[in-house]
Scaffold this motif. Structure first.
Motif, PDB file in Angstrom:
ATOM      1  N   PHE A  19       0.852  -1.187   0.000  1.00 24.55           N
ATOM      2  CA  PHE A  19       0.000   0.000   0.000  1.00 24.55           C
ATOM      3  C   PHE A  19       0.891   1.242   0.000  1.00 24.55           C
ATOM      4  CE2 PHE A  19      -3.932  -1.883   2.343  1.00 24.55           C
ATOM      5  CZ  PHE A  19      -4.144  -2.732   1.280  1.00 24.55           C
ATOM      6  N   LEU A  20       0.477   2.243  -0.701  1.00 25.49           N
ATOM      7  CA  LEU A  20       1.172   3.527  -0.755  1.00 25.49           C
ATOM      8  C   LEU A  20       2.601   3.394  -1.281  1.00 25.49           C
ATOM      9  CD1 LEU A  20      -0.071   5.038   2.647  1.00 25.49           C
ATOM     10  CD2 LEU A  20      -1.135   5.237   0.391  1.00 25.49           C
ATOM     11  N   THR A  21       2.807   2.482  -2.215  1.00 21.58           N
ATOM     12  CA  THR A  21       4.135   2.321  -2.812  1.00 21.58           C
ATOM     13  C   THR A  21       4.130   2.603  -4.313  1.00 21.58           C
ATOM     14  OG1 THR A  21       3.816  -0.049  -3.232  1.00 21.58           O
ATOM     15  CG2 THR A  21       4.823   0.561  -1.118  1.00 21.58           C
ATOM     16  N   ARG A  22       2.986   3.031  -4.843  1.00 20.49           N
ATOM     17  CA  ARG A  22       2.885   3.340  -6.271  1.00 20.49           C
ATOM     18  C   ARG A  22       2.597   4.827  -6.438  1.00 20.49           C
ATOM     19  NH1 ARG A  22       3.822  -1.526  -9.193  1.00 20.49           N
ATOM     20  NH2 ARG A  22       3.717  -0.078 -10.925  1.00 20.49           N
ATOM     21  N   CYS A  23       3.184   5.415  -7.451  1.00 15.83           N
ATOM     22  CA  CYS A  23       3.043   6.829  -7.747  1.00 15.83           C
ATOM     23  C   CYS A  23       1.635   7.133  -8.263  1.00 15.83           C
ATOM     24  CB  CYS A  23       4.080   7.226  -8.792  1.00 15.83           C
ATOM     25  SG  CYS A  23       4.010   8.949  -9.294  1.00 15.83           S
ATOM     26  N   VAL A  24       1.047   8.209  -7.754  1.00 17.74           N
ATOM     27  CA  VAL A  24      -0.287   8.602  -8.218  1.00 17.74           C
ATOM     28  C   VAL A  24      -0.232   9.275  -9.583  1.00 17.74           C
ATOM     29  CG1 VAL A  24      -1.207   8.825  -5.872  1.00 17.74           C
ATOM     30  CG2 VAL A  24      -0.243  10.831  -7.017  1.00 17.74           C
ATOM     31  N   VAL A  25       0.943   9.670 -10.022  1.00 15.98           N
ATOM     32  CA  VAL A  25       1.090  10.334 -11.320  1.00 15.98           C
ATOM     33  C   VAL A  25       1.267   9.315 -12.447  1.00 15.98           C
ATOM     34  CG1 VAL A  25       2.501  11.943 -12.672  1.00 15.98           C
ATOM     35  CG2 VAL A  25       2.043  12.412 -10.256  1.00 15.98           C
ATOM     36  N   CYS A  26       2.209   8.364 -12.268  1.00 15.43           N
ATOM     37  CA  CYS A  26       2.542   7.452 -13.379  1.00 15.43           C
ATOM     38  C   CYS A  26       2.464   5.967 -13.017  1.00 15.43           C
ATOM     39  CB  CYS A  26       3.931   7.778 -13.905  1.00 15.43           C
ATOM     40  SG  CYS A  26       5.260   7.209 -12.812  1.00 15.43           S
ATOM     41  N   ASN A  27       2.131   5.664 -11.768  1.00 15.12           N
ATOM     42  CA  ASN A  27       2.050   4.292 -11.268  1.00 15.12           C
ATOM     43  C   ASN A  27       3.426   3.625 -11.138  1.00 15.12           C
ATOM     44  OD1 ASN A  27       0.394   2.291 -10.135  1.00 15.12           O
ATOM     45  ND2 ASN A  27       0.451   1.098 -12.019  1.00 15.12           N
ATOM     46  N   GLY A  28       4.486   4.425 -11.171  1.00 13.06           N
ATOM     47  CA  GLY A  28       5.824   3.888 -10.944  1.00 13.06           C
ATOM     48  C   GLY A  28       6.004   3.494  -9.482  1.00 13.06           C
ATOM     49  N   ASP A  56      13.804  19.051  10.551  1.00 15.97           N
ATOM     50  CA  ASP A  56      12.946  17.901  10.830  1.00 15.97           C
ATOM     51  C   ASP A  56      13.472  16.685  10.075  1.00 15.97           C
ATOM     52  OD1 ASP A  56      11.271  19.465  12.363  1.00 15.97           O
ATOM     53  OD2 ASP A  56       9.897  19.875  10.702  1.00 15.97           O
ATOM     54  N   ASP A  57      13.428  15.550  10.710  1.00 13.64           N
ATOM     55  CA  ASP A  57      13.881  14.310  10.081  1.00 13.64           C
ATOM     56  C   ASP A  57      12.690  13.669   9.374  1.00 13.64           C
ATOM     57  OD1 ASP A  57      15.583  12.258   9.344  1.00 13.64           O
ATOM     58  OD2 ASP A  57      15.148  11.092  11.152  1.00 13.64           O
ATOM     59  N   MET A  58      12.346  14.189   8.197  1.00 13.68           N
ATOM     60  CA  MET A  58      11.194  13.704   7.450  1.00 13.68           C
ATOM     61  C   MET A  58      11.556  12.521   6.579  1.00 13.68           C
ATOM     62  SD  MET A  58       8.886  16.684   5.950  1.00 13.68           S
ATOM     63  CE  MET A  58       8.980  18.273   6.697  1.00 13.68           C
ATOM     64  N   GLU A  59      10.570  11.636   6.411  1.00 12.83           N
ATOM     65  CA  GLU A  59      10.736  10.561   5.446  1.00 12.83           C
ATOM     66  C   GLU A  59      10.392  11.133   4.079  1.00 12.83           C
ATOM     67  OE1 GLU A  59       9.450   6.456   6.754  1.00 12.83           O
ATOM     68  OE2 GLU A  59       8.262   7.744   8.071  1.00 12.83           O
ATOM     69  N   VAL A  60      11.313  10.983   3.133  1.00 12.04           N
ATOM     70  CA  VAL A  60      11.139  11.531   1.788  1.00 12.04           C
ATOM     71  C   VAL A  60      11.248  10.381   0.792  1.00 12.04           C
ATOM     72  CG1 VAL A  60      12.045  13.168   0.094  1.00 12.04           C
ATOM     73  CG2 VAL A  60      12.111  13.735   2.535  1.00 12.04           C
ATOM     74  N   PHE A  61      10.402  10.450  -0.244  1.00 10.50           N
ATOM     75  CA  PHE A  61      10.338   9.388  -1.238  1.00 10.50           C
ATOM     76  C   PHE A  61      10.305  10.004  -2.629  1.00 10.50           C
ATOM     77  CE2 PHE A  61       8.318   8.184   2.656  1.00 10.50           C
ATOM     78  CZ  PHE A  61       8.795   6.912   2.918  1.00 10.50           C
ATOM     79  N   ARG A  62      10.664   9.202  -3.641  1.00  9.91           N
ATOM     80  CA  ARG A  62      10.630   9.665  -5.025  1.00  9.91           C
ATOM     81  C   ARG A  62      10.234   8.501  -5.926  1.00  9.91           C
ATOM     82  NH1 ARG A  62      15.605  12.768  -6.881  1.00  9.91           N
ATOM     83  NH2 ARG A  62      14.341  14.559  -6.421  1.00  9.91           N
ATOM     84  N   CYS A  63       9.439   8.827  -6.940  1.00  8.83           N
ATOM     85  CA  CYS A  63       9.024   7.828  -7.919  1.00  8.83           C
ATOM     86  C   CYS A  63      10.194   7.533  -8.850  1.00  8.83           C
ATOM     87  CB  CYS A  63       7.842   8.366  -8.725  1.00  8.83           C
ATOM     88  SG  CYS A  63       7.374   7.300 -10.102  1.00  8.83           S
ATOM     89  N   ASP A  64      10.384   6.241  -9.153  1.00  7.43           N
ATOM     90  CA  ASP A  64      11.468   5.869 -10.058  1.00  7.43           C
ATOM     91  C   ASP A  64      11.083   6.065 -11.531  1.00  7.43           C
ATOM     92  OD1 ASP A  64       9.791   3.686 -10.563  1.00  7.43           O
ATOM     93  OD2 ASP A  64      11.219   2.181  -9.877  1.00  7.43           O
ATOM     94  N   ARG A  67       9.747  10.705 -11.244  1.00 10.14           N
ATOM     95  CA  ARG A  67      10.517  11.444 -10.238  1.00 10.14           C
ATOM     96  C   ARG A  67       9.648  12.330  -9.340  1.00 10.14           C
ATOM     97  NH1 ARG A  67      15.687  11.110 -10.201  1.00 10.14           N
ATOM     98  NH2 ARG A  67      16.145  13.247  -9.588  1.00 10.14           N
ATOM     99  N   GLN A  68       8.338  12.068  -9.304  1.00  7.91           N
ATOM    100  CA  GLN A  68       7.452  12.780  -8.387  1.00  7.91           C
ATOM    101  C   GLN A  68       7.963  12.571  -6.966  1.00  7.91           C
ATOM    102  OE1 GLN A  68       4.655  14.732  -8.803  1.00  7.91           O
ATOM    103  NE2 GLN A  68       4.578  14.968  -6.592  1.00  7.91           N
ATOM    104  N   GLY A  69       7.973  13.652  -6.176  1.00  8.55           N
ATOM    105  CA  GLY A  69       8.444  13.567  -4.802  1.00  8.55           C
ATOM    106  C   GLY A  69       7.298  13.447  -3.815  1.00  8.55           C
TER     107      GLY A  69
END
Length: 115
Positions: A19-28, A56-64, A67-69
């Motif tokens: 869950f929550l591991t796919r990009c909402v823009v391109c499904n990457g 702040d020590d935020m968790e940051v992610f990017r689509c492969d 590249r949506q952040g």
């Protein structure tokens, strides 16, 4: 209830680990950004200059793919928190309704029920 009926009728199995591991823009695929420099670049590229120098020590992610952040923010008003709360509600609804959940620790499939 319609969601539960739809999922059960079509034999859909839920996999909460993805869950929550796919990009909402391109499904990457979304992956964690590990270095501070890469995190700053995500904030700059996605219009969050106030976070570039945040301590702040935020968790940051990017689509492969595109590249949506994405970044995690625990404030209840943040989009990340709202998405997490809604996904949790939907998962609980599905579990109570008997939707199948893939047992990700083995090859067996199980039905989990929430109490």
């Amino acid at each position: 209830q319609a969601l539960v009926r739809l999922l059960r009728t079509h034999g859909v199995e839920l996999s909460p680990r993805v869950f929550l591991t796919r990009c909402v823009v391109c499904n990457g695929h979304i992956h964690r950004v590990l270095t501070d420099d890469d995190k700053r670049n995500v904030f700059i590229e996605h219009g969050a200059p106030d976070l570039v120098n945040s301590k702040d020590d935020m968790e940051v992610f990017r689509c492969d793919g595109c590249r949506q952040g994405y970044w995690w923010d625990d404030r209840p008003s943040s989009s990340a928190s709202r998405v997490f709360v809604q996904a949790t509600k939907l998962l609980r609804l599905c579990l109570r309704g008997g939707v199948r959940v893939k047992d990700e620790d083995s090859d067996d499939e199980t039905i989990l029920h929430s109490h």
